[in-house]
Design a protein around this motif. Structure first.
Motif, PDB file in Angstrom:
ATOM      1  N   ASN A 102       0.799  -1.224   0.000  1.00  0.00           N
ATOM      2  CA  ASN A 102       0.000   0.000   0.000  1.00  0.00           C
ATOM      3  C   ASN A 102       0.830   1.273   0.000  1.00  0.00           C
ATOM      4  N   ASP A 103       2.144   1.157  -0.083  1.00  0.00           N
ATOM      5  CA  ASP A 103       2.970   2.351  -0.224  1.00  0.00           C
ATOM      6  C   ASP A 103       2.656   3.046  -1.547  1.00  0.00           C
ATOM      7  N   TRP A 104       2.979   4.318  -1.596  1.00  0.00           N
ATOM      8  CA  TRP A 104       2.763   5.081  -2.824  1.00  0.00           C
ATOM      9  C   TRP A 104       4.022   5.076  -3.689  1.00  0.00           C
ATOM     10  N   GLU A 129      -5.116   9.913   0.665  1.00  0.00           N
ATOM     11  CA  GLU A 129      -6.223   9.117   1.200  1.00  0.00           C
ATOM     12  C   GLU A 129      -7.071   8.489   0.093  1.00  0.00           C
ATOM     13  N   ASP A 130      -6.660   8.661  -1.163  1.00  0.00           N
ATOM     14  CA  ASP A 130      -7.454   8.162  -2.285  1.00  0.00           C
ATOM     15  C   ASP A 130      -7.305   6.648  -2.422  1.00  0.00           C
ATOM     16  N   THR A 131      -8.340   6.004  -2.915  1.00  0.00           N
ATOM     17  CA  THR A 131      -8.294   4.543  -3.063  1.00  0.00           C
ATOM     18  C   THR A 131      -7.539   4.112  -4.320  1.00  0.00           C
ATOM     19  N   ARG A 171      -0.655   3.161  -5.771  1.00  0.00           N
ATOM     20  CA  ARG A 171      -0.184   2.207  -4.763  1.00  0.00           C
ATOM     21  C   ARG A 171       0.772   1.205  -5.411  1.00  0.00           C
ATOM     22  N   TYR A 172       1.791   0.837  -4.678  1.00  0.00           N
ATOM     23  CA  TYR A 172       2.820  -0.066  -5.207  1.00  0.00           C
ATOM     24  C   TYR A 172       2.210  -1.353  -5.777  1.00  0.00           C
ATOM     25  N   PRO A 202      -8.365   6.987 -12.179  1.00  0.00           N
ATOM     26  CA  PRO A 202      -7.405   7.848 -11.489  1.00  0.00           C
ATOM     27  C   PRO A 202      -7.876   9.301 -11.471  1.00  0.00           C
ATOM     28  N   LYS A 203      -7.445  10.025 -10.439  1.00  0.00           N
ATOM     29  CA  LYS A 203      -7.818  11.434 -10.306  1.00  0.00           C
ATOM     30  C   LYS A 203      -6.854  12.318 -11.098  1.00  0.00           C
TER      31      LYS A 203
END
Length: 231
Positions: A102-104, A129-131, A171-172, A202-203
């Motif tokens: 869950n790392d970015w 905080e985005d999914t 997320r990784y 994606p945003k």
């Protein structure tokens, strides 16, 4: 800027940049006293946002080992691939055992040396905080045309069109899985397109217009100008 998950950077740098018509890949062209890629990596390092940066380099690359930044404690060298997606995936694999699922991961073009810390931090702050994650981008201000041959067939509504920039932040584990699933697909031209292929959205975070990508010879002079303005 706070995020509960660690952030890592990935820089695909195995391309040859044919449109530059230079004697070496564009990331090694001189710019403001250094090579393009040195500026890019120094900007990422100076932001203070990353645990490490994994740089994907062609196995036949004679220029990378000559740069002092290649031996920086926070820079990891990974083998580059044939396509951008292959290089990004290789760089992600080099972080295995260090990065958590869950790392970015922020993927940034080697040929975007004008990136600012403010854009990096804005991207992380807005998406932490985005999914799914997202990308820096710019809305299109030009009138856009759909073309067949050399004839215009339609005008495109520019209100819904944005130009993708980097970094792109995901997320990784999610990015790795998306790239594995999309392996060999020519439609994957950036990381966001691999996530889109999985049905995810994606945003978009508006970035700075001086975050240019060096593609053609005249872009070097423009990058020099932007660096002078930034300093």
């Amino acid at each position: 800027m706070m995020t509960s998950n660690s952030c890592w950077a990935v820089v695909p740098a195995a391309g040859v940049g044919k449109r530059m018509q230079a004697d070496r890949p564009k990331q090694y062209l001189p710019l403001n006293g250094k090579t393009v890629i040195e500026h890019t990596l120094e900007r990422l390092l100076l932001s203070g946002c990353f645990q490490a940066i994994s740089v994907a380099i062609s196995l036949e690359d004679p220029y990378w080992p000559e740069l002092s930044i290649a031996t920086h404690a926070d820079v990891i060298t990974a083998p580059g691939g044939k396509e951008r997606a292959d290089s990004v995936l290789s760089a992600l694999k080099s972080l295995q055992g260090r990065a958590n699922e869950n790392d970015w991961v922020l993927v940034h073009d080697a040929a975007r040396p004008c990136l600012t810390s403010s854009d990096i931090k804005q991207l992380i702050d807005r998406l932490k905080e985005d999914t799914v994650g997202g990308i820096l981008a710019l809305p299109s201000h030009d009138t856009l045309k759909r073309v067949q041959g050399n004839s215009i067939t339609a005008s495109v509504d520019r209100q819904t069109i944005w130009r993708a920039l980097t970094p792109q932040m995901f997320r990784y584990g999610m990015l790795r899985d998306a790239l594995l699933r999309a392996e060999g697909n020519p439609a994957i031209t950036d990381e966001a397109s691999a996530l889109e292929l999985m049905g995810l959205q994606p945003k978009i975070i508006e970035g700075r217009p001086d975050n240019i990508k060096i593609t053609r010879p005249e872009d070097l002079a423009l990058a020099q100008f932007y660096m002078e303005q930034q300093s």
